[in-house]
Each structure stands twice: as structure tokens, then as C-alpha cells.
Design a protein around this motif. Structure first.
Motif, PDB file in Angstrom:
ATOM      1  N   VAL A   7       0.840  -1.199   0.000  1.00 11.59           N
ATOM      2  CA  VAL A   7       0.000   0.000   0.000  1.00 11.59           C
ATOM      3  C   VAL A   7       0.873   1.247   0.000  1.00 11.59           C
ATOM      4  O   VAL A   7       1.795   1.370   0.809  1.00 11.59           O
ATOM      5  CB  VAL A   7      -0.937  -0.002   1.224  1.00 11.59           C
ATOM      6  N   ARG A   8       0.577   2.171  -0.922  1.00  2.00           N
ATOM      7  CA  ARG A   8       1.327   3.428  -1.015  1.00  2.00           C
ATOM      8  C   ARG A   8       0.346   4.583  -0.832  1.00  2.00           C
ATOM      9  O   ARG A   8      -0.636   4.696  -1.548  1.00  2.00           O
ATOM     10  CB  ARG A   8       2.008   3.554  -2.387  1.00  2.00           C
ATOM     11  N   ILE A   9       0.617   5.426   0.140  1.00  2.00           N
ATOM     12  CA  ILE A   9      -0.305   6.502   0.497  1.00  2.00           C
ATOM     13  C   ILE A   9       0.415   7.841   0.369  1.00  2.00           C
ATOM     14  O   ILE A   9       1.448   8.061   1.000  1.00  2.00           O
ATOM     15  CB  ILE A   9      -0.810   6.352   1.946  1.00  2.00           C
ATOM     16  N   GLU A  10      -0.129   8.727  -0.438  1.00  2.00           N
ATOM     17  CA  GLU A  10       0.424  10.074  -0.548  1.00  2.00           C
ATOM     18  C   GLU A  10      -0.094  10.935   0.607  1.00  2.00           C
ATOM     19  O   GLU A  10      -1.297  11.001   0.858  1.00  2.00           O
ATOM     20  CB  GLU A  10       0.026  10.704  -1.878  1.00  2.00           C
ATOM     21  N   VAL A  11       0.834  11.581   1.314  1.00  2.00           N
ATOM     22  CA  VAL A  11       0.482  12.441   2.441  1.00  2.00           C
ATOM     23  C   VAL A  11       1.087  13.814   2.185  1.00  2.00           C
ATOM     24  O   VAL A  11       2.313  13.950   2.141  1.00  2.00           O
ATOM     25  CB  VAL A  11       1.010  11.868   3.776  1.00  2.00           C
ATOM     26  N   GLY A  12       0.227  14.808   1.979  1.00  2.00           N
ATOM     27  CA  GLY A  12       0.709  16.152   1.685  1.00  2.00           C
ATOM     28  C   GLY A  12       0.396  17.116   2.813  1.00  2.00           C
ATOM     29  O   GLY A  12      -0.182  16.750   3.847  1.00  2.00           O
ATOM     30  N   TYR A  13       0.791  18.367   2.627  1.00  2.00           N
ATOM     31  CA  TYR A  13       0.461  19.405   3.600  1.00  2.00           C
ATOM     32  C   TYR A  13      -1.033  19.699   3.555  1.00  2.00           C
ATOM     33  O   TYR A  13      -1.713  19.399   2.567  1.00  2.00           O
ATOM     34  CB  TYR A  13       1.262  20.671   3.309  1.00  2.00           C
ATOM     35  N   LEU A  14      -1.548  20.292   4.626  1.00  2.00           N
ATOM     36  CA  LEU A  14      -2.969  20.618   4.692  1.00  2.00           C
ATOM     37  C   LEU A  14      -3.357  21.543   3.542  1.00  2.00           C
ATOM     38  O   LEU A  14      -2.642  22.501   3.230  1.00  2.00           O
ATOM     39  CB  LEU A  14      -3.302  21.287   6.025  1.00  2.00           C
ATOM     40  N   GLU A  15      -4.495  21.250   2.920  1.00  2.00           N
ATOM     41  CA  GLU A  15      -4.964  22.056   1.789  1.00  2.00           C
ATOM     42  C   GLU A  15      -5.991  23.107   2.208  1.00  2.00           C
ATOM     43  O   GLU A  15      -6.016  24.207   1.673  1.00  2.00           O
ATOM     44  CB  GLU A  15      -5.584  21.145   0.720  1.00  2.00           C
ATOM     45  N   ASP A  16      -6.849  22.758   3.148  1.00  2.00           N
ATOM     46  CA  ASP A  16      -7.941  23.648   3.545  1.00  2.00           C
ATOM     47  C   ASP A  16      -7.415  24.689   4.538  1.00  2.00           C
ATOM     48  O   ASP A  16      -6.954  24.333   5.627  1.00  2.00           O
ATOM     49  CB  ASP A  16      -9.054  22.812   4.182  1.00  2.00           C
ATOM     50  N   PRO A  17      -7.480  25.981   4.204  1.00  2.00           N
ATOM     51  CA  PRO A  17      -6.980  27.016   5.129  1.00  2.00           C
ATOM     52  C   PRO A  17      -7.658  26.989   6.486  1.00  2.00           C
ATOM     53  O   PRO A  17      -7.048  27.332   7.494  1.00  2.00           O
ATOM     54  CB  PRO A  17      -7.277  28.319   4.373  1.00  2.00           C
ATOM     55  N   SER A  18      -8.926  26.597   6.552  1.00  2.00           N
ATOM     56  CA  SER A  18      -9.605  26.553   7.846  1.00  2.00           C
ATOM     57  C   SER A  18      -9.030  25.433   8.719  1.00  2.00           C
ATOM     58  O   SER A  18      -8.929  25.587   9.942  1.00  2.00           O
ATOM     59  CB  SER A  18     -11.114  26.358   7.645  1.00  2.00           C
ATOM     60  N   ASN A  19      -8.643  24.327   8.104  1.00  2.00           N
ATOM     61  CA  ASN A  19      -7.980  23.263   8.861  1.00  2.00           C
ATOM     62  C   ASN A  19      -6.605  23.712   9.330  1.00  2.00           C
ATOM     63  O   ASN A  19      -6.164  23.367  10.434  1.00  2.00           O
ATOM     64  CB  ASN A  19      -7.849  21.998   8.016  1.00  2.00           C
ATOM     65  N   PHE A  20      -5.916  24.480   8.480  1.00  2.00           N
ATOM     66  CA  PHE A  20      -4.612  25.001   8.877  1.00  2.00           C
ATOM     67  C   PHE A  20      -4.757  25.954  10.059  1.00  2.00           C
ATOM     68  O   PHE A  20      -3.961  25.916  11.007  1.00  2.00           O
ATOM     69  CB  PHE A  20      -3.946  25.718   7.704  1.00  2.00           C
ATOM     70  N   ALA A  21      -5.806  26.805  10.018  1.00  2.00           N
ATOM     71  CA  ALA A  21      -6.057  27.719  11.133  1.00  2.00           C
ATOM     72  C   ALA A  21      -6.332  26.936  12.413  1.00  2.00           C
ATOM     73  O   ALA A  21      -5.861  27.296  13.493  1.00  2.00           O
ATOM     74  CB  ALA A  21      -7.229  28.641  10.806  1.00  2.00           C
ATOM     75  N   ALA A  22      -7.099  25.860  12.303  1.00  3.95           N
ATOM     76  CA  ALA A  22      -7.383  25.021  13.472  1.00  3.95           C
ATOM     77  C   ALA A  22      -6.104  24.372  13.996  1.00  3.95           C
ATOM     78  O   ALA A  22      -5.920  24.236  15.213  1.00  3.95           O
ATOM     79  CB  ALA A  22      -8.417  23.960  13.111  1.00  3.95           C
ATOM     80  N   LEU A  23      -5.211  23.980  13.088  1.00  2.00           N
ATOM     81  CA  LEU A  23      -3.932  23.396  13.485  1.00  2.00           C
ATOM     82  C   LEU A  23      -3.108  24.400  14.280  1.00  2.00           C
ATOM     83  O   LEU A  23      -2.520  24.070  15.317  1.00  2.00           O
ATOM     84  CB  LEU A  23      -3.161  22.936  12.249  1.00  2.00           C
ATOM     85  N   VAL A  24      -3.057  25.641  13.814  1.00  4.00           N
ATOM     86  CA  VAL A  24      -2.302  26.680  14.513  1.00  4.00           C
ATOM     87  C   VAL A  24      -2.908  26.947  15.886  1.00  4.00           C
ATOM     88  O   VAL A  24      -2.201  27.061  16.895  1.00  4.00           O
ATOM     89  CB  VAL A  24      -2.260  27.972  13.674  1.00  4.00           C
ATOM     90  N   ARG A  25      -4.246  27.013  15.938  1.00 10.68           N
ATOM     91  CA  ARG A  25      -4.904  27.253  17.227  1.00 10.68           C
ATOM     92  C   ARG A  25      -4.614  26.123  18.217  1.00 10.68           C
ATOM     93  O   ARG A  25      -4.451  26.363  19.412  1.00 10.68           O
ATOM     94  CB  ARG A  25      -6.413  27.374  17.036  1.00 10.68           C
ATOM     95  N   SER A  26      -4.518  24.895  17.708  1.00 11.70           N
ATOM     96  CA  SER A  26      -4.285  23.756  18.595  1.00 11.70           C
ATOM     97  C   SER A  26      -2.915  23.826  19.264  1.00 11.70           C
ATOM     98  O   SER A  26      -2.687  23.196  20.296  1.00 11.70           O
ATOM     99  CB  SER A  26      -4.423  22.445  17.817  1.00 11.70           C
ATOM    100  N   ALA A  27      -1.998  24.586  18.667  1.00 10.31           N
ATOM    101  CA  ALA A  27      -0.649  24.692  19.229  1.00 10.31           C
ATOM    102  C   ALA A  27      -0.600  25.642  20.423  1.00 10.31           C
ATOM    103  O   ALA A  27       0.355  25.601  21.201  1.00 10.31           O
ATOM    104  CB  ALA A  27       0.332  25.161  18.153  1.00 10.31           C
ATOM    105  N   VAL A  28      -1.606  26.494  20.563  1.00 12.38           N
ATOM    106  CA  VAL A  28      -1.575  27.509  21.634  1.00 12.38           C
ATOM    107  C   VAL A  28      -2.742  27.393  22.596  1.00 12.38           C
ATOM    108  O   VAL A  28      -2.811  28.131  23.572  1.00 12.38           O
ATOM    109  CB  VAL A  28      -1.560  28.927  21.025  1.00 12.38           C
ATOM    110  N   SER A  29      -3.670  26.495  22.333  1.00 13.33           N
ATOM    111  CA  SER A  29      -4.844  26.369  23.205  1.00 13.33           C
ATOM    112  C   SER A  29      -4.829  25.047  23.931  1.00 13.33           C
ATOM    113  O   SER A  29      -4.334  24.031  23.419  1.00 13.33           O
ATOM    114  CB  SER A  29      -6.134  26.495  22.381  1.00 13.33           C
ATOM    115  N   ARG A  30      -5.363  25.053  25.116  1.00 14.34           N
ATOM    116  CA  ARG A  30      -5.469  23.826  25.891  1.00 14.34           C
ATOM    117  C   ARG A  30      -6.670  23.030  25.392  1.00 14.34           C
ATOM    118  O   ARG A  30      -7.746  23.574  25.210  1.00 14.34           O
ATOM    119  CB  ARG A  30      -5.645  24.134  27.370  1.00 14.34           C
ATOM    120  N   THR A  31      -6.451  21.770  25.179  1.00 16.83           N
ATOM    121  CA  THR A  31      -7.526  20.927  24.685  1.00 16.83           C
ATOM    122  C   THR A  31      -7.896  19.875  25.732  1.00 16.83           C
ATOM    123  O   THR A  31      -7.055  19.454  26.520  1.00 16.83           O
ATOM    124  CB  THR A  31      -7.122  20.205  23.386  1.00 16.83           C
ATOM    125  N   VAL A  32      -9.141  19.483  25.717  1.00 16.68           N
ATOM    126  CA  VAL A  32      -9.595  18.422  26.607  1.00 16.68           C
ATOM    127  C   VAL A  32      -8.960  17.112  26.147  1.00 16.68           C
ATOM    128  O   VAL A  32      -8.813  16.864  24.951  1.00 16.68           O
ATOM    129  CB  VAL A  32     -11.136  18.316  26.567  1.00 16.68           C
TER     130      VAL A  32
END
Length: 399
Positions: free
Chosen positions: A175-200
Motif C-alpha cells: 500500500v502506497r499513500i500520498e500524504v501532503g500538507y494541509l490544503e484547507d486554510p480553515s484546517n490550517f487555522a485550526a492546526l495553529v490554534r491547537s498549538a496555543v490552546s489547551r484541549t480536553v
């Protein structure tokens, strides 16, 4: 284990997949195919640039298997076989005994993660092939080969193999799976927020090693493969050969296990056309061939696929146009959005939604349509943020 226990294992694995998909943005398909590959007792390759969570996904997935021995390594051209399979016991050597220490190495692992797999040294190549092919290791001192308990290896690389030696390893990774950088800017924004916010603390479903081993050795092989599926696989092979996309007979035989694993993971007693979508990760050698394979597979999975594929082409064309307009004025970008991009993307989204409803209503797989829909949302988000200047954190509400 009984049928009920087997169903519980599949339910737990689906829960693990759902939890990981929530944690890793735009990785639901990657997580699922990694799980299917392990259930089939096969090896996978995640192909993509650094920083795309390849190793983190592998660790998080294997960490959910209670009792499993996990081993990982980052290979280089200088990695010695003993570092992978067992270093020399120095204390024993001082006593005149030549012995290796296998604990904590590939030799005793149930699941392995091998990063930069194609940087495997020449010295370790044959042992690595034997490990992947036959689950055996030949000790440095000779003697009987050691049987390794490996269920499957998850491997990763930033690039395709460049030589004949590493091509032999590539061929063994079903099995060969292509894994790229995030495409959706809203997902990227959520990724950035996850780095600075406390999560349950997220939910953490686990499955026992014994249950996984039973699924691999007993439950998955027991899944029925109807004659209609065999006919579909033969049809797919003929279609790909007409496009000069040729896979080995061994690879075609191995895909049967993947189809059974896909059905098992979904809780079905028999393979259906839905499971054929996993073959988009199996039947290509270079990423450039993947779209052609996906197109042929989608035609089998969904007889009405042509329109979805045409919509995918339209979405790709709009993204290419957006890339080509880099550096132009905001006025020019806005004009392009108003006259062309907005309507085409909106119409594509509505039509994909309708196609998904029709496919789901007919009991067909929606996996490929979902991937195309994800592309539509990602490109539309890029248009909103890059061409119209909207804040990425608020784009999600517009989609």
C-alpha cells in the motif's frame, strides 16, 4: 474468539479510526488505509514531505494496541543490520560468546515504523527484505533463522526509491499513500490554534494485541469474496493494462486480503464494490499514475462516476488558475472570483452533494466522492482567503 468478539474488535478499530481522524486534519483516508493494511497483515508506505505527521500517526495508531511490542527507526545509508535486529551482547563477547540482544528491536516487534525506508544501507538490505517478506531474521552468528512476530510495518519516505536495490523494498510495500500538507486554510487555522490552546484529553479507545492477531489470522481471511468481486478485479486489471499500468500477479493476489480487511473493518461479512476503493493506494508505481488508477477504480465502485471525475478536473483547473494569478492585484483576483471561480465551485459543491446522496442511497461507496468534495472545499477556502482576503479562522462558516 467468537463472532461477537470479532465484531467488538472491528467496532473498536472503527472508533480508533474516528478518534485519529478527528485529531489529524485531512487524514481520515490515510488512517483508514493504514488500519486496513495492518488487518491484512501487509506493509504500507506513507509518501510525502517532512512535517506531515507521518510518524506521529504511526505512533498514535500503534499506541492504541495494548500489549503490542512497537519498534521504530530512522534509517540512513550507514545503519548496520545489528542496530535494526539486535546489537552484539558485549558482556557475553567478553566471555567468548557471540550473542545478540533482540529485545526492543525489529526482531521482537509486532508493529514496526521504519522512517526513510529507502535510505536502507546495502549491508542491511537483504535482512530488511527477509524481514518484510518472510518475517525472519538470520542471526549474525549463523544458525537457524529467527521467526519475527511482525504483523505489519508502516514505513515512510520523503521521496521515491532511486536505485534497483531500494526498488526491491518498494515492491514489497503493498500500500502506497500520498500524504501532503494541509490544503484547507480553515484546517490550517485550526492546526495553529491547537498549538496555543489547551484541549480536553481526547477519547482513547484501545484494542488488545490478541484481538488484533485473531482478526488478522482468522476473521479477515474468513470474509467472503463473491464471484462478482473477482470479476470486477479482472475487469480493473484489463482496464489498467490498456493504459499500460501493469502490476505483478503477486500484487493482484495480495489485494484480495486488503479487500477482505476493508469489509471486516466496516463490519460486513462479504466484500462489496465499496471495498474496491482501497485499490487506489495499491496499483500505481509513481504518484503521476495515481489519478488514472483512481479513475478506473471509481468507475467500478460507482457507475455514475464520470460526472464526479469531471467535477474533480474542473476543481483542479480552478486551483491551477489561482496559482497562476499569484502576485496579481486584489481587484483582478476579485474579478476572477466573481466572474468564474465562485459559481463554478458552488455548482460543483452542490452537484457533488447530490451525487453522494445518490451513491449512498444505492449502497455504493462514497469514499472517492468524499475525497473530491474535500478538494472542492479546500480550493474554495483558498479562493476565499487568498483571492478575497477573508480570515482563515472564519472561512469554515462560509463552507
Amino acid at each position: 474468539m467468537g463472532a461477537q468478539d470479532s465484531q467488538d474488535t472491528a467496532t473498536r478499530l472503527r472508533a480508533i479510526g474516528s478518534e485519529l481522524s478527528d485529531r489529524f486534519y485531512e487524514r481520515a483516508d490515510v488512517v483508514r488505509i493504514l488500519m486496513v493494511t495492518l488487518l491484512a497483515g501487509q506493509h504500507s508506505l506513507m509518501l510525502g514531505p517532512p512535517g506531515t505527521a507521518k510518524s506521529e500517526m504511526a505512533r498514535e495508531l500503534t499506541g492504541r494496541i495494548e500489549g503490542a511490542a512497537y519498534w521504530e527507526i530512522l534509517l540512513s545509508k550507514f545503519t548496520a543490520p545489528t542496530r535494526m535486529f539486535g546489537p552484539i551482547d558485549v558482556a557475553a563477547l567478553a566471555r567468548g560468546e557471540y550473542r545478540q540482544i533482540y529485545d526492543g528491536r525489529a526482531t521482537t516487534a509486532h508493529i514496526a515504523f521504519i522512517d526513510e525506508i529507502f535510505k536502507c544501507s546495502t549491508a542491511a538490505l537483504n535482512e530488511t527484505l527477509g524481514y518484510l517478506n518472510e518475517r525472519i531474521y538470520h542471526p549474525e552468528s549463523g544458525g537457524e533463522p529467527i521467526r519475527c512476530p511482525l504483523i505489519g510495518a508502516i514505513t515512510a519516505s520523503n521521496e521515491l526509491p532511486s536505485g534497483e536495490d531500494t526498488a526491491a523494498i518498494y515492491d514489497r510495500l503493498l500500500v502506497r499513500i500520498e500524504v501532503g500538507y494541509l490544503e484547507d486554510p480553515s484546517n490550517f487555522a485550526a492546526l495553529v490554534r491547537s498549538a496555543v490552546s489547551r484541549t480536553v484529553a481526547p477519547a482513547r479507545t484501545t484494542v488488545e494485541l490478541r484481538a488484533l492477531q485473531h482478526a488478522v489470522s482468522e476473521a479477515v481471511p474468513a470474509v467472503d469474496v463473491p464471484d462478482a468481486i473477482v470479476d470486477a478485479v479482472c475487469t480493473l486489471r484489463a482496464a489498467l493494462r490498456r493504459k499500460e499500468l501493469v502490476a505483478s500477479d503477486r500484487r493482484w493476489r495480495q489485494v484480495v486480503g486488503l479487500l477482505q480487511a476493508s469489509a471486516y473493518l466496516d463490519g460486513r461479512p462479504a466484500v462489496t464494490e465499496t471495498d474496491l476503493s482501497v485499490l487506489t493506494h495499491v496499483l500505481w508505481d509513481s504518484p503521476a499514475q495515481r489519478p488514472a488508477v483512481e479513475r478506473e477504480v471509481l468507475h467500478l465502485v460507482n457507475p455514475d462516476a464520470k460526472e464526479a471525475l469531471d467535477l474533480a478536473d474542473t476543481i483542479d483547473e480552478l486551483e491551477a488558475q489561482l496559482d497562476a494569478m499569484a502576485g496579481q492585484s486584489r481587484e483582478a483576483l476579485s474579478d476572477w472570483v466573481i466572474k468564474k471561480a465562485h459559481n463554478k465551485l458552488a455548482m460543483a459543491g452542490k452537484r457533488l452533494e447530490r451525487l453522494r446522496e445518490e451513491a449512498a442511497g444505492a449502497g455504493r461507496s462514497t469514499a472517492a466522492i468524499d475525497r473530491i468534495t474535500g478538494r472542492q472545499r479546500a480550493v474554495r477556502a483558498r479562493v476565499l482567503t487568498e483571492a478575497l482576503g477573508m480570515d482563515a479562522s472564519t472561512v469554515q462558516a462560509q463552507l
